[in-house]
Design a protein around this motif. Structure first.
Motif, PDB file in Angstrom:
ATOM      1  N   VAL A  71      -4.929   8.255  13.179  1.00 36.82           N
ATOM      2  CA  VAL A  71      -5.062   9.815  12.917  1.00 36.82           C
ATOM      3  C   VAL A  71      -5.978   9.735  11.640  1.00 36.82           C
ATOM      4  O   VAL A  71      -5.610   9.616  10.541  1.00 36.82           O
ATOM      5  CB  VAL A  71      -3.758  10.499  12.559  1.00 36.82           C
ATOM      6  CG1 VAL A  71      -4.096  11.963  12.218  1.00 36.82           C
ATOM      7  CG2 VAL A  71      -2.928  10.453  13.732  1.00 36.82           C
ATOM      8  N   GLU A 100      -9.049  16.760  14.213  1.00 36.83           N
ATOM      9  CA  GLU A 100      -8.610  15.465  13.324  1.00 36.83           C
ATOM     10  C   GLU A 100     -10.050  14.651  13.390  1.00 36.83           C
ATOM     11  O   GLU A 100     -10.057  13.742  12.279  1.00 36.83           O
ATOM     12  CB  GLU A 100      -7.253  14.753  13.720  1.00 36.83           C
ATOM     13  CG  GLU A 100      -6.106  15.698  13.615  1.00 36.83           C
ATOM     14  CD  GLU A 100      -4.834  15.021  13.675  1.00 36.83           C
ATOM     15  OE1 GLU A 100      -3.839  15.423  13.154  1.00 36.83           O
ATOM     16  OE2 GLU A 100      -4.623  14.425  14.851  1.00 36.83           O
ATOM     17  N   SER A 105      -8.406  15.992   8.845  1.00 34.97           N
ATOM     18  CA  SER A 105      -7.391  15.272   9.281  1.00 34.97           C
ATOM     19  C   SER A 105      -6.334  14.857   8.061  1.00 34.97           C
ATOM     20  O   SER A 105      -6.993  14.608   6.907  1.00 34.97           O
ATOM     21  CB  SER A 105      -7.983  13.951   9.745  1.00 34.97           C
ATOM     22  OG  SER A 105      -6.945  13.069  10.272  1.00 34.97           O
ATOM     23  N   PRO A 106      -5.002  15.168   8.177  1.00 34.84           N
ATOM     24  CA  PRO A 106      -4.408  15.574   9.354  1.00 34.84           C
ATOM     25  C   PRO A 106      -4.426  17.004   9.784  1.00 34.84           C
ATOM     26  O   PRO A 106      -4.776  17.886   8.905  1.00 34.84           O
ATOM     27  CB  PRO A 106      -2.890  14.840   9.175  1.00 34.84           C
ATOM     28  CG  PRO A 106      -2.671  15.137   7.587  1.00 34.84           C
ATOM     29  CD  PRO A 106      -4.043  14.760   7.355  1.00 34.84           C
TER      30      PRO A 106
END
Length: 269
Positions: A71, A100, A105-106
């Motif tokens: 991520v 993301e 992101s996140p």
């Protein structure tokens, strides 16, 4: 020459189901208004790595996005980056993994679900984070973005086919019927898109196997469709692009530079 492009990325759609269950899309091919090309996905055959591959042209082992659990923002130049840098308008109705990778992101649904920011790679967006978010709602989100913002590049990313595969397997009636429903939805939008001069690519990241999953090397996991429609595509071209070529193909259609992956000679008019 620049054109407008709609990329429909149907999550989890295997090639066999595309051939057998998508009556409308195959009708376009029979009428020589579209062409279906088989494509072999890169590995691992997982969603986030292959979104990155399709949108940047970089294989997962080189992008570093090798699992759905990675991520972070992409370190690559995506179609969104290149188009926005060239002064084009971009938009996406898509699963939150796309946000993301290229915007934030996140992901935080409250802050990031709806975005309108000309300074971001994806300038206008409607994101969702529930795998069962209805495909008909997602197509409405996309059509709202198209009509309101007139993007040069629009990504439409429905998830119900993949969700059906994870629930009951890629050979199940539920999976195939979900493909049929999405094909029916596309039949409501594609005629207007083509009439208004859009170039349209309909493809997938990966398929789903009989174990209700994907990620490996089985043909059911790796073989996916690429339907192309629009007057820029050479429907007589017999060769099929690699999945890494789709980003370069999108850039060629949009008339933007900055992507080094060659596309197939003669694929475009």
């Amino acid at each position: 020459m620049a054109d407008t492009l709609i990329l429909v990325l149907i999550d989890g759609l295997g090639l066999q189901s595309a051939c057998e269950a998508m009556g409308y899309m195959n009708a376009l091919c029979e009428a020589r208004l579209a062409r279906l090309h088989p494509v072999r996905s890169e590995l691992p055959s997982l969603s986030r790595p292959l979104y990155e591959c399709i949108l940047t042209g970089v294989q997962p082992v080189h992008s570093g996005i090798v699992d759905n659990a990675v991520v972070r923002l992409s370190t690559q130049q995506s179609v969104f980056h290149l188009a926005a840098n060239a002064g084009l308008r971009t938009a996406a109705a898509a699963y939150y993994f796309i946000s993301e990778l290229y915007n934030e992101s996140p992901y935080n649904a409250v802050r990031h679900r709806f975005q309108d920011d000309a300074g971001k790679p994806i300038q206008h967006s409607c994101f969702y984070d529930n795998d069962s978010y209805p495909d008909d709602h997602l197509l409405l989100d996309a059509e709202y973005l198209r009509r309101r913002h007139d993007p040069h590049f629009l990504l439409i990313h429905p998830m119900n086919v993949d969700d059906a595969g994870h629930r009951e397997g890629g050979h199940s009636p539920h999976y195939r019927n979900t493909v049929r429903r999405l094909d029916s939805l596309l039949s409501l939008y594609m005629p207007a898109w083509l009439e208004q001069g859009y170039q349209v690519m309909v493809t997938s990241d990966h398929g789903v196997n009989g174990d209700c999953t994907h990620g490996g090397t089985l043909p059911q996991e790796r073989d996916v469709p690429l339907f192309v429609a629009g007057d820029r595509f050479n429907l007589d071209c017999m060769e099929s692009p690699d999945q890494t070529m789709l980003c370069g193909l999108a850039c060629d259609i949009l008339g933007i530079e900055g992507h080094g992956k060659p596309t197939l000679p003669g694929f475009l008019r």
